[in-house]
Design a protein around this motif. Structure first.
Motif, PDB file in Angstrom:
ATOM      1  N   UNK A  29      19.780 -37.946  -5.074  1.00 50.48           N
ATOM      2  CA  UNK A  29      18.468 -36.448  -5.809  1.00 50.48           C
ATOM      3  C   UNK A  29      19.053 -35.940  -4.489  1.00 50.48           C
ATOM      4  N   UNK A  30      18.688 -34.338  -4.291  1.00 52.14           N
ATOM      5  CA  UNK A  30      18.769 -33.667  -2.884  1.00 52.14           C
ATOM      6  C   UNK A  30      17.481 -32.754  -2.985  1.00 52.14           C
ATOM      7  N   UNK A  31      16.901 -32.007  -2.030  1.00 45.03           N
ATOM      8  CA  UNK A  31      15.452 -31.388  -2.671  1.00 45.03           C
ATOM      9  C   UNK A  31      15.900 -30.157  -2.519  1.00 45.03           C
ATOM     10  N   UNK A  32      17.388 -29.950  -2.063  1.00 42.13           N
ATOM     11  CA  UNK A  32      18.513 -28.376  -2.143  1.00 42.13           C
ATOM     12  C   UNK A  32      19.682 -28.950  -3.024  1.00 42.13           C
ATOM     13  N   UNK A  33      20.606 -28.015  -4.028  1.00 47.83           N
ATOM     14  CA  UNK A  33      21.619 -28.197  -4.501  1.00 47.83           C
ATOM     15  C   UNK A  33      22.943 -26.616  -4.330  1.00 47.83           C
ATOM     16  N   UNK A  34      23.591 -26.405  -4.459  1.00 47.88           N
ATOM     17  CA  UNK A  34      24.432 -27.527  -3.408  1.00 47.88           C
ATOM     18  C   UNK A  34      24.137 -27.553  -2.638  1.00 47.88           C
ATOM     19  N   UNK A  35      24.115 -28.258  -1.332  1.00 54.21           N
ATOM     20  CA  UNK A  35      24.661 -28.572  -0.052  1.00 54.21           C
ATOM     21  C   UNK A  35      25.812 -28.820   0.199  1.00 54.21           C
ATOM     22  N   UNK A  36      26.306 -29.099   1.962  1.00 50.09           N
ATOM     23  CA  UNK A  36      27.824 -28.522   2.296  1.00 50.09           C
ATOM     24  C   UNK A  36      27.920 -29.550   3.423  1.00 50.09           C
ATOM     25  N   UNK A  37      28.797 -30.326   2.827  1.00 47.22           N
ATOM     26  CA  UNK A  37      29.422 -31.148   4.067  1.00 47.22           C
ATOM     27  C   UNK A  37      30.289 -30.497   5.028  1.00 47.22           C
ATOM     28  N   UNK A  38      30.120 -30.430   6.037  1.00 44.34           N
ATOM     29  CA  UNK A  38      31.192 -29.370   6.870  1.00 44.34           C
ATOM     30  C   UNK A  38      32.252 -30.977   6.940  1.00 44.34           C
ATOM     31  N   UNK A  39      33.955 -30.094   7.306  1.00 36.67           N
ATOM     32  CA  UNK A  39      34.426 -28.437   6.879  1.00 36.67           C
ATOM     33  C   UNK A  39      34.265 -27.916   5.601  1.00 36.67           C
TER      34      UNK A  39
END
Length: 149
Positions: A29-39
């Motif tokens: 689950x995530x409250x925002x998609x898509x999210x980012x994992x740097x880098x």
């Protein structure tokens, strides 16, 4: 920092937090998609995999079927209530909201770079678009479940 830092193979301390964290975790689950994992993991979705090994190496995969991790060589460690992913000379902090043997909830303040791409930014006001405001106010809350080995 010397290149030797990345070549050293030292096991993480045997603390309760690291014991719980080491393993493969699937984003559920995530409250925002898509999210980012740097880098280099720019568009992470549900079912993305975070793998934490006993030597402090973090590998991130877009999903279970992906054989190649999307992040570059990254180390990780826990500092208080923060989980730090470290690449070359930059640390990316996640706030640890919950860590049990099978559940991990982390919070990121990183605004995904795709929100700043040219097609999304037409005026200066767009730098404060609804998505960006949401992330700056709430952060991105990511829930992960530990995979059975």
């Amino acid at each position: 920092m010397s290149c030797d830092y990345f070549k050293k193979k030292e096991k993480l301390p045997k603390t309760e937090q690291y014991e719980k964290l080491i393993g493969k975790w699937k984003v559920t689950h995530s409250n925002f998609l898509p999210f980012e994992h740097p880098s280099f993991c720019e568009r992470m979705e549900l079912n993305s995999i975070f793998e934490f090994d006993e030597y402090g190496i973090l590998r991130v995969y877009l999903n279970k079927k992906t054989k190649q991790n999307c992040n570059d060589y990254q180390k990780f460690w826990i500092d208080g209530t923060e989980l730090i992913a470290f690449e070359y000379d930059v640390g990316f902090p996640y706030e640890i909201l919950k860590l049990t043997s099978d559940s991990l909830i982390i919070k990121s303040k990183i605004v995904p770079t795709y929100l700043f791409k040219e097609e999304n930014i037409k005026t200066v006001k767009d730098f404060e678009g609804d998505d960006i405001k949401f992330i700056r106010k709430n952060g991105i809350i990511i829930t992960l479940k530990k995979e059975k080995t």
